[in-house]
Scaffold this active site. Structure first.
Site, PDB file in Angstrom:
ATOM      1  N   LYS A 102       1.028  -1.238   0.129  1.00  0.00           N
ATOM      2  CA  LYS A 102      -0.227   0.125   0.096  1.00  0.00           C
ATOM      3  C   LYS A 102       0.908   1.180   0.172  1.00  0.00           C
ATOM      4  CE  LYS A 102      -1.726   2.669   2.894  1.00  0.00           C
ATOM      5  NZ  LYS A 102      -1.845   4.007   2.140  1.00  0.00           N
ATOM      6  N   GLY A 104       7.644   5.162   7.575  1.00  0.00           N
ATOM      7  CA  GLY A 104       6.857   6.482   7.713  1.00  0.00           C
ATOM      8  C   GLY A 104       7.172   6.951   8.924  1.00  0.00           C
ATOM      9  N   SER A 105       6.129   7.534   9.635  1.00  0.00           N
ATOM     10  CA  SER A 105       6.404   8.328  10.939  1.00  0.00           C
ATOM     11  C   SER A 105       6.466   7.627  11.992  1.00  0.00           C
ATOM     12  CB  SER A 105       5.218   9.646  11.228  1.00  0.00           C
ATOM     13  OG  SER A 105       4.064   8.854  11.402  1.00  0.00           O
ATOM     14  N   GLY A 145       4.101   4.061  12.777  1.00  0.00           N
ATOM     15  CA  GLY A 145       5.080   3.191  13.107  1.00  0.00           C
ATOM     16  C   GLY A 145       4.682   2.213  14.193  1.00  0.00           C
ATOM     17  N   GLU A 165      11.184   1.956   9.369  1.00  0.00           N
ATOM     18  CA  GLU A 165      11.895   2.899   9.061  1.00  0.00           C
ATOM     19  C   GLU A 165      11.375   4.214   9.426  1.00  0.00           C
ATOM     20  OE1 GLU A 165      15.519   1.324   7.936  1.00  0.00           O
ATOM     21  OE2 GLU A 165      15.052   3.481   8.016  1.00  0.00           O
ATOM     22  N   CYS A 214      13.595  11.644   4.692  1.00  0.00           N
ATOM     23  CA  CYS A 214      13.941  11.245   6.146  1.00  0.00           C
ATOM     24  C   CYS A 214      15.458  11.624   6.523  1.00  0.00           C
ATOM     25  CB  CYS A 214      13.651   9.868   6.441  1.00  0.00           C
ATOM     26  SG  CYS A 214      14.116   8.752   5.324  1.00  0.00           S
ATOM     27  N   GLU A 248      11.244  16.211  14.014  1.00  0.00           N
ATOM     28  CA  GLU A 248      11.524  16.103  12.686  1.00  0.00           C
ATOM     29  C   GLU A 248      10.571  17.344  11.836  1.00  0.00           C
ATOM     30  OE1 GLU A 248      10.223  12.432  10.667  1.00  0.00           O
ATOM     31  OE2 GLU A 248      11.804  12.908   9.451  1.00  0.00           O
TER      32      GLU A 248
HETATM   33  C1  UN1 Z   1      14.133   8.775   2.577  1.00  0.00           C
HETATM   34  O1  UN1 Z   1      14.111   9.904   2.576  1.00  0.00           O
HETATM   35  O2  UN1 Z   1      12.965   8.001   2.988  1.00  0.00           O
HETATM   36  O3  UN1 Z   1      19.898   8.968   1.449  1.00  0.00           O
HETATM   37  C2  UN1 Z   1      15.018   7.911   1.954  1.00  0.00           C
HETATM   38  C3  UN1 Z   1      18.943   9.448   0.804  1.00  0.00           C
HETATM   39  C4  UN1 Z   1      18.274   8.753  -0.153  1.00  0.00           C
HETATM   40  C5  UN1 Z   1      17.374   7.943   0.587  1.00  0.00           C
HETATM   41  C6  UN1 Z   1      16.376   8.797   1.425  1.00  0.00           C
HETATM   42  N1  UN1 Z   1      19.147   7.833  -0.998  1.00  0.00           N
HETATM   43  O4  UN1 Z   1      18.902  10.649   0.952  1.00  0.00           O
END
Ligand code: UN1
Length: 481
Positions: free
Chosen positions: A157, A209-210, A214, A232, A266, A367
């Site tokens: 999803k 996600g957040s 999570g 993650e 992220c 964040e």
């Molecule tokens: C993400 O923002 O979830 O290292 C992944 C990085 C990218 C991946 C980011 N290769 O900035």
């Protein structure tokens, strides 16, 4: 049938696609199809699975320009970064294809004679995946390719904000020879994710996600499980700038790390932890360069900073900036939403620099997921390390220095899953493990050779070719009297 629309964040009146919301029966059907297809797929030799994954890389490469355009249309990334998103999936396909001919376990001598041990991987079955909008091609590839190599079926999803990208990605998988029914996309919102997570036919959940979501995903999966759950989650990534740093390099890295992808990675740099001796000069230089960044239509090659994903996101970012100012930060530049003339109704936020944050302020700990960089000044290297580590996240960090001793000490002491030396906090390559410490995750890593772990069960095998019963821990020891 309930439907929803995905819209172009730079031109919200323009609809990218209309999608059916999966109901419980549709999720059930997806799991059933994945389960059936997985049985046959698990019989395909691993190198043959790998070849198909390699072909997906070829298909993605041949469609790179179109897919990148779609990423720009739907997720609002500037075109060059959208190309990077697709390239990351191409790279992942090449890496995972190679893994299909690499070691599949380990071998071990046994303590008894004529006995030998080894490990091998076993598929988990059907993997449920919940993916975000910000890397709408790359992140599905990090999950789907290793899951397929390990012999699993997939129900995915994608975020309701980037559904078309996931459909296009899975279409490329099928065009390359992935059996129909093995990878199933279901669309919708949180309740669809919940239906996958709690489905008895889904053995593993891979979520990006957040933190709050999570936690809910993991709790729900355990409630009906146990299941394998890999998370993650967020980041609050910091770059340390020591007083001997090459400030030209820092400026380039800070602009790319903090304002690239409109700060919506992220891994984005959201704290700059700067030695007091160079703080004034650095803030001045970043401001001069950041003021010149062009905020606008991500489809235009001259744009540096595209939109943020939604109006709600822009409002949230602005709320955090206001709170930072209330808490005593100085707004050095930016700090407001903009609407470029060519993007009516689009949600854009100006690159923003805040200075004077203390470690406990909200902006220093939470964040942002937007183009906002907070400068924290420190007195020393130790102060810098402690400041970076004083945070509940632990994804990515960086240090800028010429002192190799400090660089290596930072590598050891920074409590993050990824550390960069003289480079920004973004830009991970797919053959190294990706993931973080503390609240950023629950110990798994994606990508690299560890990427397979969350999608396979390890099986330990003992072969006794002595022809007699041998008792480990007993036969080869003195009898107890
Ligand atoms: C993400 O923002 O979830 O290292 C992944 C990085 C990218 C991946 C980011 N290769 O900035």
């Amino acid at each position: 049938m309930t439907t929803f629309e995905s819209r172009n964040p730079a031109h919200p009146s323009s609809i990218v696609g209309t999608f059916a919301v999966a109901d419980a029966a549709a999720v059930d059907d997806a799991v059933r199809r994945a389960t059936g297809a997985q049985r046959a797929w698990a019989q395909v030799p691993v190198p043959a699975r790998a070849e198909i994954i390699g072909s997906i890389g070829d298909v993605l490469a041949s469609r790179k320009a179109d897919l990148a355009r779609l990423v720009t249309l739907e997720a609002g990334k500037i075109l060059v970064e959208a190309g990077g998103d697709v390239q990351e999936a191409v790279d992942m396909a090449g890496f995972i294809a190679g893994q299909g001919r690499a070691a599949w376990g380990t071998t071990h001598p046994c303590e008894m004679p004529n006995k030998f041990g080894f490990t091998t991987r076993h598929p988990v079955g059907v993997v449920g995946m919940i993916t975000p909008w910000n890397f709408p091609v790359a992140i599905p590839s990090w999950k789907i390719f290793p899951a397929l190599l390990a012999g699993n079926g997939v129900v995915i999803k994608p975020s309701e904000l980037a559904p078309a990208c996931c459909d296009a990605f899975v279409e490329a998988c099928v065009a390359a020879g992935v059996p129909a029914d093995l990878v199933n996309v279901v669309h919708g919102f949180g309740d669809v994710g919940a239906a996958i997570t709690t489905h008895p036919g889904v053995r593993a959940i891979s979520f990006t996600g957040s933190v709050p979501t999570g936690r809910r995903v993991a709790a729900a999966a355990m409630e009906v499980g146990p299941k394998l759950v890999s998370l993650e989650l967020g980041g609050k990534n910091a770059a340390i700038v020591m007083d001997d740093a090459d400030l030209d390099l820092v400026v380039e890295g800070a602009l790319f790390g903090a304002f690239g992808t409109s700060g919506q990675r992220c891994t984005s740099t959201s704290r700059l932890v700067v030695h007091r001796a160079v703080a004034d000069e650095l803030v001045e230089r970043i401001t001069a360069r950041a003021t010149a960044l062009r905020v606008g239509d991500p489809m235009d090659a001259t744009t540096d900073v595209g939109p943020v994903i939604t109006a709600e996101s822009a409002a949230r970012i602005h709320g955090m900036v206001e709170r930072a100012i209330d808490e005593g930060n100085t707004l050095v530049m930016g700090g407001h939403a903009v609407e470029p003339s060519e993007c009516e109704g689009g949600s854009f936020y100006t690159p923003t620099l805040l200075r004077g944050a203390h470690r406990d302020s909200y902006i220093a700990r939470n964040e942002v997921f937007g183009p906002v960089l907070a400068v924290l000044e420190v007195e020393s290297f130790d102060d810098a390390i402690e400041t970076v580590n004083d945070c509940e996240y632990g994804l990515s960090s960086a240090i800028y220095t010429h002192d190799v001793n400090l660089a290596m000490q930072a590598v050891h002491r920074l409590d993050t899953g990824i550390v960069y030396v003289n480079a920004p906090t973004i830009g991970a390559e797919i053959h190294l493990p990706f993931g973080g410490n503390k609240h950023t995750g629950n110990g798994y890593r994606e990508a690299g050779t560890r990427g397979l772990e969350q999608f396979s069960e390890t099986k330990s095998v003992y072969i006794d070719y002595s022809g007699r019963l041998q008792k480990a821990q007993i036969d080869n020891r003195e009898a107890l009297s």
